[in-house]
Write an enzyme that holds these catalytic residues in place. Sequence first.
Site, PDB file in Angstrom:
ATOM      1  N   ASP A  50      10.965  -0.243  -4.492  1.00  0.00           N
ATOM      2  CA  ASP A  50      12.220  -0.533  -3.806  1.00  0.00           C
ATOM      3  C   ASP A  50      12.582  -2.009  -3.752  1.00  0.00           C
ATOM      4  OD1 ASP A  50      12.326   2.117  -3.332  1.00  0.00           O
ATOM      5  OD2 ASP A  50      12.361   2.004  -1.165  1.00  0.00           O
ATOM      6  N   GLU A  70      17.956  15.341   7.142  1.00  0.00           N
ATOM      7  CA  GLU A  70      16.754  15.951   7.714  1.00  0.00           C
ATOM      8  C   GLU A  70      16.667  15.706   9.220  1.00  0.00           C
ATOM      9  OE1 GLU A  70      14.083  15.686   3.629  1.00  0.00           O
ATOM     10  OE2 GLU A  70      14.009  14.077   5.107  1.00  0.00           O
ATOM     11  N   VAL A  94       0.974 -11.826   2.749  1.00  0.00           N
ATOM     12  CA  VAL A  94       1.142 -12.901   1.767  1.00  0.00           C
ATOM     13  C   VAL A  94       2.180 -13.894   2.285  1.00  0.00           C
ATOM     14  CG1 VAL A  94       1.844 -13.482  -0.580  1.00  0.00           C
ATOM     15  CG2 VAL A  94       0.499 -11.413  -0.150  1.00  0.00           C
ATOM     16  N   SER A 150       0.818  -1.218   0.000  1.00  0.00           N
ATOM     17  CA  SER A 150       0.000   0.000   0.000  1.00  0.00           C
ATOM     18  C   SER A 150       0.848   1.262   0.000  1.00  0.00           C
ATOM     19  CB  SER A 150      -0.904   0.008   1.236  1.00  0.00           C
ATOM     20  OG  SER A 150      -0.115  -0.029   2.423  1.00  0.00           O
ATOM     21  N   GLY A 151       2.076   1.161  -0.476  1.00  0.00           N
ATOM     22  CA  GLY A 151       2.932   2.336  -0.556  1.00  0.00           C
ATOM     23  C   GLY A 151       2.627   3.157  -1.794  1.00  0.00           C
TER      24      GLY A 151
END
Length: 438
Positions: free
Chosen positions: A302, A172, A78, A11-12
């Site tokens: 990724d 950051e 899964v 769900s990215g």
Amino acid sequence: MEHTDVVIVGSGFGGLAAAKQLAKSRINFVLISSTPEHLFQPLLYQVATGVLDSEEIAPPIKNVLRRHPEADVRLGKVTGIDADAAVLTYETAEGTRQIRYGSLIAATGASQSYFGRDDFADKTFSLKTIDDAERLRDQIATVFAKAEHADEATKRKLLSFVVVGAGATGVEVAGQIKELAKRHFHQKVSVTLVEGADAVLPPFGGGLSEYAKRSLEGSGVQVLLGTFVTDIAEGKVTVRDKEGIERGIAAETVVWSAGVQAGGFATLLAEATGAETDRAGRILINPDLTVGGHADIYAIGDMTSLNGYPGQSPVAMQEGRHAADIIRGKKDAGTPFVYWDKGSMAVISRFSAVVKLNERITFRGTIAWAMWLAVHLMYLVGFRNRFAAVASWLVAFAGTARPGFAEAEVRELPAAASGDERAGTDDANNDKKDRVAA
């Protein structure tokens, strides 16, 4: 056995991009995610440093796709794939289920890599999930609260931070910890940024990397380039430079943001399809994003490796739309994927950022910071999330305090989670940080 046109796992950014593209052609799909929310991972560090609340960057997936009746969102993991029979097995709270698919899109991202030192996971804080961000925020609040009433020696120990990896996340975090200490707690902290490469923000290079380094050092961050972490013990990080010289750095809190490793579903899919993987466990996919000899299985983001494309969410989003376009017949089967690089951006501190659109067009400073805010605001999912983010940014950047640390000075928060509690990341939310609009 249940059957659906398309199954999306993850769900990215990539998974949701594929889902929305399929919905344009009214194609029914099942989206399986191991968490109920879509995580806007580029802003995790702002949750960790009290700028934003977790709900502002992690809306429920069902809310994101609520306008698409074609979507069937399911919470599960899964556990098996029969690639020849096109059958997926997954576990839910109700038990084991199986589903036959017409096409499969795998988009489960990657987790943190510790370069063979998995014991570092128990000694550091990562930033891959909401839980990670909240634990780091609690840790920061805890050490600041304890330092309020400590003697000078204990205070120096408590307020020592080491950030490993000078990519966007590391830069950051280092910058924001310094900013947080200066504007909210009014205390001096020691922040050391350790990077194995010879530049801060290596993908930017040149003047932008130098600007980022100068900005960090100007804010009080110690930057160690060409330096590698060799050991982490309680209260200390041992590093070695290129000359082989080792030394220890005081570190009550260590944030690890160096490297990614594909595993979990990526390993399962590679074994089921016979696809090769690279050293990081990423699947070596075909130019059209299919896996091995299976034209009905696509892998994106990724968890994959293709043409040296960076592990960033713009790549995953574009790949998700490409795979969906082939499935819905808008592109011919076998059409190679080509990434359109729109540039990169990263925040250093308040009013300081870098933006690279191409080799000739770059921005730095306040204008780059404003561009960063605008792009990330645009890609936050949902009007409510955007409104809340704007309100939080106004308080954090224009005011003198941060919502996430409103009570940090008057009470001690619980100690950070142990390594055992931190173990395990969510594949479905591990799409790499994006640095630009997709």
